[in-house]
Write an enzyme that holds these catalytic residues in place. Structure first.
Site, PDB file in Angstrom:
ATOM      1  N   HIS A   1      -2.144   7.666   6.642  1.00  0.00           N
ATOM      2  CA  HIS A   1      -1.164   8.535   6.201  1.00  0.00           C
ATOM      3  C   HIS A   1      -1.564   9.795   5.758  1.00  0.00           C
ATOM      4  O   HIS A   1      -1.123  10.802   5.671  1.00  0.00           O
ATOM      5  CB  HIS A   1      -0.529   7.732   5.026  1.00  0.00           C
TER       6      HIS A   1
ATOM      7  N   CYS B   1       6.005  -0.210   7.090  1.00  0.00           N
ATOM      8  CA  CYS B   1       5.521   0.957   6.403  1.00  0.00           C
ATOM      9  C   CYS B   1       6.739   1.417   5.366  1.00  0.00           C
ATOM     10  O   CYS B   1       7.939   1.350   5.930  1.00  0.00           O
ATOM     11  CB  CYS B   1       5.293   2.149   7.226  1.00  0.00           C
ATOM     12  N   LEU B   2       6.518   1.550   4.134  1.00  0.00           N
ATOM     13  CA  LEU B   2       7.531   1.951   3.174  1.00  0.00           C
ATOM     14  C   LEU B   2       8.443   3.253   3.637  1.00  0.00           C
ATOM     15  O   LEU B   2       9.595   3.462   3.331  1.00  0.00           O
ATOM     16  CB  LEU B   2       7.115   2.185   1.716  1.00  0.00           C
TER      17      LEU B   2
ATOM     18  N   HIS C   1      -4.245   1.680   7.741  1.00  0.00           N
ATOM     19  CA  HIS C   1      -2.801   2.282   7.778  1.00  0.00           C
ATOM     20  C   HIS C   1      -2.731   3.437   6.729  1.00  0.00           C
ATOM     21  O   HIS C   1      -1.926   4.528   7.068  1.00  0.00           O
ATOM     22  CB  HIS C   1      -1.812   1.036   7.691  1.00  0.00           C
ATOM     23  N   GLU C   2      -3.096   3.355   5.589  1.00  0.00           N
ATOM     24  CA  GLU C   2      -3.059   4.098   4.297  1.00  0.00           C
ATOM     25  C   GLU C   2      -3.763   5.319   4.750  1.00  0.00           C
ATOM     26  O   GLU C   2      -3.236   6.643   4.491  1.00  0.00           O
ATOM     27  CB  GLU C   2      -3.196   3.633   3.174  1.00  0.00           C
TER      28      GLU C   2
ATOM     29  N   GLY D   1       0.933  -1.074   0.058  1.00  0.00           N
ATOM     30  CA  GLY D   1      -0.086  -0.085   0.016  1.00  0.00           C
ATOM     31  C   GLY D   1       1.085   1.155   0.025  1.00  0.00           C
ATOM     32  O   GLY D   1       2.124   1.478   0.539  1.00  0.00           O
TER      33      GLY D   1
ATOM     34  N   GLN E   1       2.918   9.895   1.134  1.00  0.00           N
ATOM     35  CA  GLN E   1       4.332   9.243   1.232  1.00  0.00           C
ATOM     36  C   GLN E   1       5.288   9.620   0.108  1.00  0.00           C
ATOM     37  O   GLN E   1       6.424   9.558   0.151  1.00  0.00           O
ATOM     38  CB  GLN E   1       4.303   7.691   1.182  1.00  0.00           C
TER      39      GLN E   1
HETATM   40 NI    NI Z   1       2.854   3.371   5.550  1.00  0.00          NI
END
Ligand code: NI
Length: 173
Positions: free
Chosen positions: A141, A95-96, A137-138, A49, A54
């Site tokens: 963000h 998380c990226l 989660h997204e 995701g 991000q």
């Molecule tokens: Ni993330």
């Protein structure tokens, strides 16, 4: 046709990750190009995701693909939670934007979300399991929230110092 150009993923504790995203005004060519680039960036980084926040675009747009075969792309534009299960479960998240860090976060086990898809059509998504966790989660963000903010201040500060140090080392080479 050239493959979509990759985007740079912001790394925690970059303050831009705490920006609150604005709604997408129109699902136009600019947004469609952004979607293609976000999918390419997410797949390249082996993520499931990615939120526009991000990649330093502060609009309410998320791309997700939780399939093992990486062929079930999902686009959520201007997502709103219509229902979240009172039942919650703690699961390991990564998380990226927080590379190499995994920790437990408690989330609703199921959610119902209304969003526009990549063609601008209104959709209702009923999700459970990993997809439900990923959507929550997204969506965090988009509100400027990174999952490490659910952890204790002690843990969070350790993660912060570790990542700041790692980024300094990368900058030096
Ligand atoms: Ni993330």
């Amino acid at each position: 046709m050239n493959p979509p150009a990759l985007l740079n993923i912001l790394c925690y504790p970059d303050p831009r990750l705490h920006t609150v995203a604005q709604p997408v005004a129109a699902v136009d060519a600019r947004i469609r190009e952004l979607i293609a680039r976000m999918f390419a960036t997410m797949h390249e980084a082996n993520g499931i995701g990615l939120a526009a926040t991000q990649v330093d675009v502060h609009e309410r747009l998320i791309v997700i693909d939780v399939s093992e075969t990486r062929d079930q792309p999902m686009v959520l534009i201007n997502p709103e939670i219509e229902w979240a299960s009172p039942e919650k479960r703690k699961g390991e998240e990564g998380c990226l934007s927080v590379p190499g860090i995994y920790d437990g976060v408690e989330r609703s086990t199921a959610v119902k979300v209304r969003a526009l898809d990549g063609e601008g059509r209104s959709r209702v998504i009923e999700a459970e399991g990993m997809l439900a966790v990923c959507i929550q989660h997204e969506m965090d963000h988009l509100m400027g929230k990174v999952f490490v903010e659910y952890l204790s201040p002690l843990k969070r500060n350790r993660i912060k110092s570790k990542l700041v140090k790692a980024q300094r080392e990368v900058a030096r080479v």
